[in-house]
Design a protein around this motif. Structure first.
Motif, PDB file in Angstrom:
ATOM      1  N   GLU A  31       0.813  -1.208   0.000  1.00  0.00           N
ATOM      2  CA  GLU A  31       0.000   0.000   0.000  1.00  0.00           C
ATOM      3  C   GLU A  31       0.850   1.262   0.000  1.00  0.00           C
ATOM      4  N   SER A  32       2.007   1.214   0.629  1.00  0.00           N
ATOM      5  CA  SER A  32       2.906   2.367   0.612  1.00  0.00           C
ATOM      6  C   SER A  32       3.467   2.599  -0.787  1.00  0.00           C
ATOM      7  N   VAL A  33       3.879   1.536  -1.455  1.00  0.00           N
ATOM      8  CA  VAL A  33       4.385   1.652  -2.821  1.00  0.00           C
ATOM      9  C   VAL A  33       3.296   2.185  -3.741  1.00  0.00           C
ATOM     10  N   ALA A  34       2.075   1.724  -3.572  1.00  0.00           N
ATOM     11  CA  ALA A  34       0.969   2.195  -4.421  1.00  0.00           C
ATOM     12  C   ALA A  34       0.780   3.704  -4.283  1.00  0.00           C
ATOM     13  N   VAL A  35       0.859   4.214  -3.072  1.00  0.00           N
ATOM     14  CA  VAL A  35       0.701   5.654  -2.848  1.00  0.00           C
ATOM     15  C   VAL A  35       1.858   6.416  -3.481  1.00  0.00           C
ATOM     16  N   LEU A  36       3.080   5.958  -3.250  1.00  0.00           N
ATOM     17  CA  LEU A  36       4.247   6.661  -3.785  1.00  0.00           C
ATOM     18  C   LEU A  36       4.286   6.607  -5.308  1.00  0.00           C
ATOM     19  N   ASP A  37       3.857   5.506  -5.891  1.00  0.00           N
ATOM     20  CA  ASP A  37       3.817   5.394  -7.352  1.00  0.00           C
ATOM     21  C   ASP A  37       2.724   6.268  -7.957  1.00  0.00           C
ATOM     22  N   ALA A  38       1.609   6.405  -7.257  1.00  0.00           N
ATOM     23  CA  ALA A  38       0.476   7.156  -7.785  1.00  0.00           C
ATOM     24  C   ALA A  38       0.747   8.653  -7.845  1.00  0.00           C
ATOM     25  N   GLU A  39       1.583   9.161  -6.961  1.00  0.00           N
ATOM     26  CA  GLU A  39       1.817  10.606  -6.894  1.00  0.00           C
ATOM     27  C   GLU A  39       3.312  10.886  -6.745  1.00  0.00           C
ATOM     28  N   PRO A  40       4.023  11.190  -7.836  1.00  0.00           N
ATOM     29  CA  PRO A  40       5.472  11.407  -7.786  1.00  0.00           C
ATOM     30  C   PRO A  40       5.917  12.542  -6.869  1.00  0.00           C
ATOM     31  N   SER A  41       5.044  13.490  -6.567  1.00  0.00           N
ATOM     32  CA  SER A  41       5.452  14.588  -5.682  1.00  0.00           C
ATOM     33  C   SER A  41       5.497  14.170  -4.216  1.00  0.00           C
ATOM     34  N   VAL A  42       4.947  13.021  -3.884  1.00  0.00           N
ATOM     35  CA  VAL A  42       4.969  12.530  -2.507  1.00  0.00           C
ATOM     36  C   VAL A  42       6.342  11.940  -2.223  1.00  0.00           C
ATOM     37  N   VAL A  43       6.981  12.397  -1.151  1.00  0.00           N
ATOM     38  CA  VAL A  43       8.297  11.878  -0.804  1.00  0.00           C
ATOM     39  C   VAL A  43       8.292  11.049   0.473  1.00  0.00           C
ATOM     40  N   LEU A  44       7.242  11.146   1.278  1.00  0.00           N
ATOM     41  CA  LEU A  44       7.144  10.395   2.527  1.00  0.00           C
ATOM     42  C   LEU A  44       5.727   9.880   2.713  1.00  0.00           C
ATOM     43  N   CYS A  45       5.592   8.690   3.282  1.00  0.00           N
ATOM     44  CA  CYS A  45       4.282   8.253   3.750  1.00  0.00           C
ATOM     45  C   CYS A  45       4.503   7.325   4.933  1.00  0.00           C
ATOM     46  N   HIS A  46       3.512   7.304   5.823  1.00  0.00           N
ATOM     47  CA  HIS A  46       3.607   6.456   7.013  1.00  0.00           C
ATOM     48  C   HIS A  46       2.217   6.121   7.499  1.00  0.00           C
ATOM     49  N   THR A  47       2.146   5.147   8.382  1.00  0.00           N
ATOM     50  CA  THR A  47       0.855   4.760   8.945  1.00  0.00           C
ATOM     51  C   THR A  47       0.404   5.811   9.944  1.00  0.00           C
ATOM     52  N   GLN A  48      -0.884   5.769  10.252  1.00  0.00           N
ATOM     53  CA  GLN A  48      -1.425   6.682  11.241  1.00  0.00           C
ATOM     54  C   GLN A  48      -0.859   6.321  12.611  1.00  0.00           C
ATOM     55  N   VAL A  49      -0.462   7.335  13.357  1.00  0.00           N
ATOM     56  CA  VAL A  49       0.049   7.138  14.712  1.00  0.00           C
ATOM     57  C   VAL A  49      -1.099   7.363  15.669  1.00  0.00           C
ATOM     58  N   ILE A  50      -1.325   6.394  16.529  1.00  0.00           N
ATOM     59  CA  ILE A  50      -2.435   6.496  17.457  1.00  0.00           C
ATOM     60  C   ILE A  50      -1.930   7.007  18.801  1.00  0.00           C
TER      61      ILE A  50
END
Length: 184
Positions: free
Chosen positions: A165-184
């Protein structure tokens, strides 16, 4: 269920927050659980050569995985097998797991070598002496080859769809440089 919940930073915001000459491992703490595009490899290679006195990247194969997961460990025999199993159990399979053992004195080396012998995606490196936690974390990044990078603590685990799911997000939007799970 939206997994993972993401916070996006565009490259300009990233540079503004962390400095224009920064690269990910010097400014983003491993505890933030960041999945990031790799930046400025030549600077990282120079740092590795200074740190260890050798360049271990020179003899690596050219079969480059899409994702690198860095696991730095020191005396982690109680939990490291669970951490490794969580990476090997990912639904996304184009990855490497880079383990940097910081001269552990327990059974960590034997556990990690057994996984490396069983699965070619696991790459195990052992430091001759303890180089400190931050340097060992950075070393996992420096030894990685993938387009994307993600840290994992030796006592943490990944949910099975995390890399996919992280790769899918990063591949879908090249301007995104970071992603992470929600911190509870």
């Amino acid at each position: 269920m939206a997994w993972p919940v993401l916070r996006w930073l565009d490259p300009a915001s990233y540079r503004a927050a962390f400095g224009k000459d920064s690269f990910v491992p010097t400014k983003v703490r491993p505890s933030c659980e960041v999945f990031a595009r790799q930046i400025n490899r030549s600077r990282a290679e120079k740092y590795e050569e200074r740190l260890t006195g050798r360049n271990e990247r020179a003899d690596m194969s050219r079969d480059v995985p899409r994702v690198s997961v860095g696991l730095a460990v020191f005396n982690g025999e109680d939990y490291v097998a669970e951490a490794i199993d969580s990476v090997l159990g990912q639904t996304y399979e184009d990855f490497e797991l880079v383990i940097s053992d910081n001269a552990s004195t327990d059974q960590t080396e034997e556990i990690c070598r057994a996984y490396a012998a069983m699965d070619p995606r696991v790459r195990y490196f052992r430091n001759d002496h303890n180089i400190g936690g931050a340097n060992n974390e950075n070393r996992t990044f420096l030894l990685s080859r993938g387009e994307y990078f993600r840290w994992l603590g030796h006592d943490d685990r990944f949910a099975a769809p995390l890399l996919a799911e992280s790769v899918a997000v990063l591949d879908a939007e090249p301007s995104v440089v970071l992603c992470h799970t929600q911190v509870i």
